[in-house]
Each structure stands twice: as C-alpha cells, then as structure tokens.
Design a protein around this motif. Sequence first.
Motif, PDB file in Angstrom:
ATOM      1  N   GLN A 391      -2.629  13.518  26.983  1.00 42.17           N
ATOM      2  CA  GLN A 391      -1.649  13.627  28.192  1.00 42.17           C
ATOM      3  C   GLN A 391      -2.109  13.570  29.336  1.00 42.17           C
ATOM      4  O   GLN A 391      -3.311  14.147  29.541  1.00 42.17           O
ATOM      5  CB  GLN A 391      -0.523  14.942  27.854  1.00 42.17           C
ATOM      6  CG  GLN A 391       0.309  15.043  28.981  1.00 42.17           C
ATOM      7  CD  GLN A 391       1.212  16.481  28.733  1.00 42.17           C
ATOM      8  OE1 GLN A 391       1.129  16.764  27.701  1.00 42.17           O
ATOM      9  NE2 GLN A 391       1.923  16.666  29.998  1.00 42.17           N
ATOM     10  N   LEU A 392      -1.605  12.904  30.336  1.00 39.81           N
ATOM     11  CA  LEU A 392      -2.108  12.903  31.838  1.00 39.81           C
ATOM     12  C   LEU A 392      -1.210  13.753  32.523  1.00 39.81           C
ATOM     13  O   LEU A 392       0.010  13.383  32.740  1.00 39.81           O
ATOM     14  CB  LEU A 392      -2.200  11.388  32.153  1.00 39.81           C
ATOM     15  CG  LEU A 392      -3.144  10.550  31.496  1.00 39.81           C
ATOM     16  CD1 LEU A 392      -3.098   8.962  32.037  1.00 39.81           C
ATOM     17  CD2 LEU A 392      -4.703  10.931  31.712  1.00 39.81           C
ATOM     18  N   LEU A 393      -1.848  14.749  33.312  1.00 32.84           N
ATOM     19  CA  LEU A 393      -1.256  15.665  33.968  1.00 32.84           C
ATOM     20  C   LEU A 393      -1.415  15.185  35.721  1.00 32.84           C
ATOM     21  O   LEU A 393      -2.609  15.587  35.818  1.00 32.84           O
ATOM     22  CB  LEU A 393      -1.477  17.028  33.661  1.00 32.84           C
ATOM     23  CG  LEU A 393      -0.826  18.031  34.275  1.00 32.84           C
ATOM     24  CD1 LEU A 393       0.735  18.156  34.179  1.00 32.84           C
ATOM     25  CD2 LEU A 393      -1.228  19.226  34.011  1.00 32.84           C
ATOM     26  N   ALA A 394      -0.644  14.964  36.352  1.00 31.17           N
ATOM     27  CA  ALA A 394      -1.040  14.687  37.763  1.00 31.17           C
ATOM     28  C   ALA A 394      -1.062  15.760  38.355  1.00 31.17           C
ATOM     29  O   ALA A 394      -0.494  16.721  38.247  1.00 31.17           O
ATOM     30  CB  ALA A 394       0.096  13.635  38.248  1.00 31.17           C
ATOM     31  N   ALA A 395      -2.121  15.841  39.450  1.00 35.61           N
ATOM     32  CA  ALA A 395      -2.025  16.715  40.491  1.00 35.61           C
ATOM     33  C   ALA A 395      -1.043  16.685  41.672  1.00 35.61           C
ATOM     34  O   ALA A 395      -0.829  15.445  42.090  1.00 35.61           O
ATOM     35  CB  ALA A 395      -3.364  16.796  41.124  1.00 35.61           C
ATOM     36  N   GLY A 396      -0.241  17.660  41.975  1.00 33.05           N
ATOM     37  CA  GLY A 396       0.773  17.519  42.912  1.00 33.05           C
ATOM     38  C   GLY A 396       0.328  17.746  44.322  1.00 33.05           C
ATOM     39  O   GLY A 396      -0.840  17.517  44.744  1.00 33.05           O
TER      40      GLY A 396
END
Length: 553
Positions: A391-396
């Motif tokens: 999974q790719l988890l974006a930084a906000g």
Amino acid sequence: MEAVAQQRAAGHKVGSVRAVGTRAVLAELAGMEDVLALQARLLEQPLPGQLEVLAAAETVLVTADSPASARRIGAQLLELDLTAAEQRNGGVVVIDTVYDGEDLAEAAELTGLGIDGVIAAHTGQLWTVAFAGFAPGFGYLVGENDLLTVPRRSSPRTAVPEGSVALAGTYSAVYPRRSPGGWQLIGRTAARMWDLDREQPALAAPGHRIRFRAVRETVAVAPEPPAETSPPKVASGLRIVTPGLQSLIQDLGRHGHSGLGVSVAGALDRASLRRANRLVGNAPSAAAIETVAGGLTVQAVGDQVLAVAGAPSDLVITGPAGTEAEPLSRTVAMAAPFALLDGETLRIGAPRSGFRSYLAVRGGADAAPVLGSRSTDTMSGIGPAPLAAGQLLAAGGEAESGVVGNPELQPDFPGTGVTVLDVVPGPRADWFDQAALDAFIGQEWRVQPQSNRVGMRLDGTPLKRSREGELASEGTVAGALQVPPEGLPVLFLADHPITGGYPVIAVVVDSQLDRAAQVPIGGTIRFRWAESGLHPGPATPGHTAPNDNEVSN
C-alpha cells in the motif's frame, strides 16, 4: 458505598447521579419519558463543560471536558425540571417492510395477537428513536403502547441479515448491517439505516420518528456504479513493505457522535501520538500509524521526516539496494525526528517494553476523513482499512511548524513486571460486596491474547456479583471495567461499544489510559483505588465518609 446521590424533590426530576470515571456522570431516571426529556434538554441547552450525551434504557450518560465540569454537571442534573420531549416538527421517516421474518410466528404466539395482529400493531403506531447503540445506525425504537413486548431469543443468532426488522422487550429496531443478534425477527427492509455517503449517515437519529409500512416486496435503489479510476499516484509518502501484526491509521478520534452509535476510537496511547507529531512539526491531532509488537517496515517515497514514539524499539534504516554512497544500514533513536530518504526503508523492531508504537510522517498520514476523523474504528468498521503490504500512504499537509522538534524523553513503559493502574469505583460497584471489591483490588490480572482495541480481557480469580438479574444497557466510557457473568473483567479501550449491559465495577482514571494501552499481551495489572478527589462521585469502597458518595451543589 452505593455511590448514589438521591434527588429529594418530587415530580419529573433526575432520580440519582452516579460517577463514571473522572469525566462522566450517569443520570438515572424513572422511565423512558424522562430519558427522552433529559436527552432533549441537554442537546438543546448544553451545560457548561458538557461534551457528549448518550441516552439508554433508563439512564443518560454525560461526558465532560474535565473532572471539575463533571462534578458541576452532576449537581446541575439533580436540579433540572424535566418535561416531556416535544415532538420534532419534521416529517416522519417511513420504512417499507416485508413482514416475513423467521420469528414472526413466534412473536404472534408470544403476544397473543396472531400474525396479522403483530403486523397491524407494528405498522399502526408511531415509533421514536430513543437512543442508539450496538452499532452505528442501530436505533432503539419505543412505540406508543406495549402490545409487542417479547423477550429476546434464548440463543442469539451468529448472523442477522442487514435490514432485519426486529423486536426485543418493548423495543423495535432495524439491523443496519449483518451482525450477531438475539432479537426476534419479524420482517425485512431495504432502507439504508446507515450510509456514510449521506450528509447525515443515520436515517433516523435519537428523537426522530418512524412509521413502518407493510409492503409485499422491498425495492432497493441500486447505488450508482463507481467511476473507473486508477489508484491515485503518491508523489510523497510511505510504501508499506510489511504491516506487522496490526498497523492502523489513528488520530485523536471522532468526538460528538455517540448519539449515533459511533465510538470515539483514535490512538490508544494519546500522549505518544502527540509526541510523535510534535517531533516532526505536525499538529497534535494529525493522523499517524499505530502499530503493535513491532514488525512494521515502510519505504520512503520521496524524502520524508519521521519520528517514532511509544513502546521503545530498535529502529533500523536500510539504504536502497545497490546504493554505495550510504552504509548498508543505520539506527535512529526513539522519540527523535530523523530523515528517511527516497527509497530507504525503516523497520520497527519488537518492543523492549510496552506494546504500541506511533510512526508520524511530516504532514500527517493522508487518509479520507470519516465523520471528522481519519481514525480506524475496529468495532464499527468506520475509517481506513488496516494497512497492507504494498500500500502507498501519502503524506498530507498537516505540518504546523517549519522546524522539527527536539528529541524528547519518554516515560517508562509497562514491561514484564506488574503494572499498577489507579481506578475509581464504577457506577455499578454496588453490584459487588466488599469481599468481591477486595478481590478485585487484591489480585494480579493477566492480559489475555483475545484482547484488542475494543477491550482488554483479563484473567484471574473470577469476581462474584452480590445481585441477581441483568442490568439494562447503559452508556459507558473508555477505561470502564465491565464484569460479565463469568466474573472476569474486561477493560474497555477506545473502540469499545458505547453501551453495555454488564455492571462496571471500576473505571481507570483518564490520565492512565495511555499507560493501560501499553500493557502487552501476557502482562499483569494490579488495580488500586485512586484519591476520592479525582472523580465526581464515590470515594474508595470500604473507606467512605458519611456524605462522600453524594453529588451535591
């Protein structure tokens, strides 16, 4: 020891108030009419310091922003004059129902009305959503008469279909999703009782009115097929290489929705979440990764600034394959900001003490908020799914400061020894005699493997109740220690059900919930009575001054 303040005045008044931990009180009332009246009064005219209001069968739970507010609210509740709740001016929600439930014939026999009589009684009266519980969208409906009073099934079903229309006691309800249940099923509906795509997810919230309409068949409106979209490209964030045992997105939780059956959820160790966010320059409430027992491995997509707080563990960074400019691996410190460059991986080792770690990325973990929070609620299924490999988890964009924080000292975390937690007497401590209260405090309880974010199951010498029968479901809080009939306490954590039907013998003081959440599986806990001044109600059982149990003004 009874921890009750009796209201002396006659008429429609709160009967008594009991403390529930350090920041909540439980108002006991004479009947559903008074429950609805108090709920309406508090929602329309909140008391100073009031955070949430949760009605149940015979009680209303009020949570406060501080112990002082809870004490003040307890005294104010006793002074309120209650009048019958006014009917809302809005329209009635009509629910089309096919009356072909598996228990319809049994309900007809139990009520003596016959099948046609049950249908006529169910459709012929106006129902009011008295309170929510069990699951988001599950409303306990009270009618205008008691013609349909039936007991729960002697053996609950392991799976009740979504949309089942049911009866139990004097209540009716619609199951919003497939779940276990022991109510008598009399029909089914296609109405969506809970839908997060609506502005108001609950079709009918507490205080709303419902009328059931008999139809031959229900017609469900098919949702529009989702538009075909490719997965969003993550230009900056983290790739999950190995998620470990359980890694979840958590922030400080979703507050203000208990009336809809939704718990707060959020990080179990709130101090560690705040610390990790502070170190990378995020807002305190930014979403981060909560992981248990080590094993989480992430890879940077673009250069990142990270920090890990919570259970002390080895943090090992490995460079990208084939990179010669950097050493093969390096270690970084807990509770300190560090850089994870593009392509590098971070692995969190097994904790040396404690149980839960919090990985914050500068900008926060970017997940879609649900009801104002990015937290995963494992009880209701609300929020992001558990993290998965690949999974790719974006930084906000929740960085609050242009600089990172200084390394911080962390508290000691529970280890192999005994963890002592301070508790205050629960609202139903009077369901236990002094011998049971002494046994509760006097022994060490071991955390069982079946424990999770909903609650910690404890093993020890079972506690015996001094009262027979069952307790009507009532609101509860994180930190509550419920005692089921088997006598082994369950310590509720952040994902706990908002109502419960087992007596609460004690409640962990709010300031120690973070420490409780760090006790590992197999760890041991000993409870001790806290100072009476910490909470809004009873003093230590067995050591009570004559008037210490009263909530008064």
